[in-house]
Design a protein around this motif. Structure first.
Motif, mmCIF file in Angstrom:
data_model
loop_
_atom_site.group_PDB
_atom_site.id
_atom_site.type_symbol
_atom_site.label_atom_id
_atom_site.label_comp_id
_atom_site.label_asym_id
_atom_site.label_seq_id
_atom_site.Cartn_x
_atom_site.Cartn_y
_atom_site.Cartn_z
ATOM 1 N N LEU A 394 0.826 -1.211 0.000
ATOM 2 C CA LEU A 394 0.000 0.000 0.000
ATOM 3 C C LEU A 394 0.857 1.256 0.000
ATOM 4 C CD1 LEU A 394 -2.810 -1.021 2.517
ATOM 5 C CD2 LEU A 394 -3.061 -0.648 0.057
ATOM 6 N N LYS A 395 1.920 1.244 0.782
ATOM 7 C CA LYS A 395 2.817 2.398 0.791
ATOM 8 C C LYS A 395 3.460 2.598 -0.581
ATOM 9 C CE LYS A 395 3.971 2.365 5.735
ATOM 10 N NZ LYS A 395 5.056 2.202 6.739
ATOM 11 N N GLY A 396 3.810 1.489 -1.241
ATOM 12 C CA GLY A 396 4.364 1.594 -2.584
ATOM 13 C C GLY A 396 3.373 2.199 -3.556
ATOM 14 N N PHE A 397 2.122 1.779 -3.482
ATOM 15 C CA PHE A 397 1.073 2.345 -4.335
ATOM 16 C C PHE A 397 0.890 3.831 -4.069
ATOM 17 C CE2 PHE A 397 -3.420 3.673 -3.986
ATOM 18 C CZ PHE A 397 -3.705 3.814 -5.336
ATOM 19 N N LEU A 398 0.803 4.194 -2.794
ATOM 20 C CA LEU A 398 0.583 5.593 -2.445
ATOM 21 C C LEU A 398 1.715 6.487 -2.938
ATOM 22 C CD1 LEU A 398 -0.753 5.093 1.196
ATOM 23 C CD2 LEU A 398 -2.079 5.884 -0.774
ATOM 24 N N LYS A 399 2.938 6.006 -2.829
ATOM 25 C CA LYS A 399 4.085 6.798 -3.281
ATOM 26 C C LYS A 399 4.090 6.950 -4.803
ATOM 27 C CE LYS A 399 7.076 5.468 0.596
ATOM 28 N NZ LYS A 399 8.262 4.655 1.001
ATOM 29 N N GLN A 400 3.805 5.854 -5.510
ATOM 30 C CA GLN A 400 3.894 5.879 -6.970
ATOM 31 C C GLN A 400 2.708 6.559 -7.629
ATOM 32 O OE1 GLN A 400 5.041 2.193 -8.942
ATOM 33 N NE2 GLN A 400 5.987 1.449 -7.063
ATOM 34 N N GLU A 401 1.514 6.288 -7.136
ATOM 35 C CA GLU A 401 0.313 6.761 -7.817
ATOM 36 C C GLU A 401 -0.284 8.017 -7.184
ATOM 37 O OE1 GLU A 401 -0.341 5.306 -10.518
ATOM 38 O OE2 GLU A 401 0.664 3.369 -10.319
ATOM 39 N N MET A 402 -0.116 8.177 -5.872
ATOM 40 C CA MET A 402 -0.734 9.291 -5.160
ATOM 41 C C MET A 402 0.262 10.363 -4.737
ATOM 42 S SD MET A 402 -4.067 8.536 -4.830
ATOM 43 C CE MET A 402 -4.012 7.957 -6.528
ATOM 44 N N ARG A 403 1.548 10.186 -5.098
ATOM 45 C CA ARG A 403 2.604 11.124 -4.710
ATOM 46 C C ARG A 403 2.616 11.342 -3.185
ATOM 47 N NH1 ARG A 403 3.232 9.735 -9.143
ATOM 48 N NH2 ARG A 403 3.689 10.971 -10.984
ATOM 49 N N TRP A 404 2.379 10.281 -2.469
ATOM 50 C CA TRP A 404 2.280 10.338 -1.005
ATOM 51 C C TRP A 404 3.650 10.486 -0.364
ATOM 52 C CZ3 TRP A 404 3.411 6.078 2.576
ATOM 53 C CH2 TRP A 404 2.961 6.310 3.889
ATOM 54 N N VAL A 405 3.734 11.352 0.625
ATOM 55 C CA VAL A 405 4.961 11.533 1.406
ATOM 56 C C VAL A 405 4.682 11.026 2.814
ATOM 57 C CG1 VAL A 405 6.657 13.151 2.290
ATOM 58 C CG2 VAL A 405 5.633 13.528 0.030
ATOM 59 N N PRO A 406 5.328 9.950 3.240
ATOM 60 C CA PRO A 406 5.067 9.401 4.577
ATOM 61 C C PRO A 406 5.443 10.400 5.659
ATOM 62 C CG PRO A 406 6.347 7.859 3.223
ATOM 63 C CD PRO A 406 6.338 9.164 2.502
#
Length: 425
Positions: A394-406
């Protein structure tokens, strides 16, 4: 999959694109048709590059499609080929001012050509049908590329970017010559909808839903307010009858393998208690909101997929190849029955969550359901491992697709502090 077949289809699509780029002052709808072909070409070239590399290295992908899946992909490519031929003929006739090839009738002035295509020939409706068909084909092709772990690994070089290092002989998409004005900057979407689907909506899908909700709270409550772009997250069971609006379509699917069709369950079941314990009984995300989310997840019961699953959700996640194939089959069935409205453009992407786990190129890791029964301690250990994998993916998806910054450690600390302060109030 035969490389020669794919090369033929790519050649026809690029032939249609080439003539589209040579035509000036196209009507808006015809220009939209050309752009559809360009977008379709990007996905075809990824498949082409994948097959070129595997053939040159004389190796097989570990995600080889099953015979039924290969047949479906061949049918899809045949449909793309037919559309490419039609689109090329349409552009060629427009460019040459040809009214009818069979009667050898031509227009002498370009304005007459535009009049015919826009009014007399009623081509607006015909072109619209072709565009909708191409949109459906691109969506289905993308699903197969995800299944084969092709979509990201074999992405063609784009203009204005540094070329990726590719094996010798790997082909790239042609660079578009037609100038495109820079789009006006728009704020990022924050209303993405995602759905997790497994057979019965009692284990993995509920775990994934709970983890996303925890990640959302951690991000939004972090210092400064993190950027969270998901507006809705839910989960469902493919073979769960309760609130399943696609039972008839699922029963009638032409499954790639007999084993892909599982027995129906009535639904209304509570989530797997060991699975949720693996999510919540630990120190990760140990903030006050964790109790609220746990209560919410314990109060839900298993349910089936909605009929508008591909129109409502932007991303539909599954966990295994079998589940991915079933979901793609359902998409095809709903398209045939309901038409383009069942899968609007840029909606309903079917993704295997294991695609976002660390892996070698061309591989997808399946996230299997832990075996039920047996020793409770071993079951909990199995779910601990599964929850860890799902969270990483899920973290991988968020970073790649949602430009998520933890959130970093300080941000996480601020989450806890805010929670404690609100609790005291």
């Amino acid at each position: 999959m035969d490389l020669g077949t794919v090369l033929t289809v790519v050649e026809l699509v690029q032939k249609a694109i080439a003539i589209y780029e040579r035509i000036d002052n196209l009507p808006q709808q015809m220009a939209q048709l050309g752009r559809r072909m360009e977008n379709l070409n990007l996905f075809l070239v990824r498949l082409q590059n994948f097959l070129v590399e595997t053939s040159k290295n004389n190796k097989k992908s570990k995600t080889q499609l099953l015979s039924g899946q290969l047949d479906d992909l061949r049918k899809l490519l045949a449909g793309i080929k037919a559309n490419a031929e039609t689109v090329y003929d349409l552009f060629d006739r427009y460019k040459s001012g040809i009214l009818s090839r069979s009667k050898d009738l031509k227009f002498r002035a370009s304005w007459m050509t535009q009049l015919w295509f826009s009014v007399v020939d009623n081509s607006a409706d015909k072109v619209q049908v072709i565009m909708e068909d191409i949109d459906q084909q691109r969506s289905l092709l993308r699903d197969y590329l995800v299944l084969m772990a092709v979509e990201k690994a074999y992405e063609p070089t784009r203009p204005g970017r540094e070329p990726e290092q590719k094996p010798p002989g790997t082909l790239a998409a042609p660079t578009k010559r037609r100038p495109v004005p820079s789009p006006s900057p728009t704020p990022p979407r924050r209303d993405y909808k995602i759905l997790f689907v497994d057979p019965y909506n009692e284990g993995r899908s509920v775990v994934a839903e709970a983890l996303v909700k925890l990640l959302a709270q951690m991000t939004q409550r972090a210092r400064g307010g993190g950027d969270w772009r998901i507006g809705e997250v839910s989960s469902a069971g493919f073979f769960t009858k309760r609130r399943n609006q696609a039972v008839e379509a699922i029963d009638g699917l032409d499954y790639s393998e007999r084993s892909f069709k599982l027995p129906w369950r009535p639904g209304g079941q509570a989530p797997d208690s060991t699975a949720l314990a693996a999510v919540f009984d630990n120190k990760w995300a140990d903030f006050p909101f964790k109790k609220d989310i746990r209560k919410e997840m314990l109060g839900r019961t298993s349910r089936g997929v909605p009929k508008d699953v591909f129109a409502r959700f932007d991303f539909v996640f599954v966990f295994t190849i079998r589940e991915h194939d079933n979901m793609v089959k359902l998409k095809e069935a709903l398209l045939r029955k309901e038409g383009p409205g069942a899968v609007p453009r840029c909606k309903g992407r079917v993704l295997q969550l294991g695609t976002y786990l660390a892996q070698k190129r061309g591989q997808v890791r399946e996230i299997l359901n832990p075996v039920e029964g047996g020793d409770s301690k071993k079951n909990r250990e199995a779910w601990n491992q599964q929850v860890s994998e799902i969270r990483t993916a899920l973290k991988g998806f968020l970073k790649q697709e949602m430009r998520w910054v933890p959130p970093d450690d300080k941000d996480a600390a601020s989450v806890g502090k805010k929670g404690l302060e609100s609790g005291k109030k």
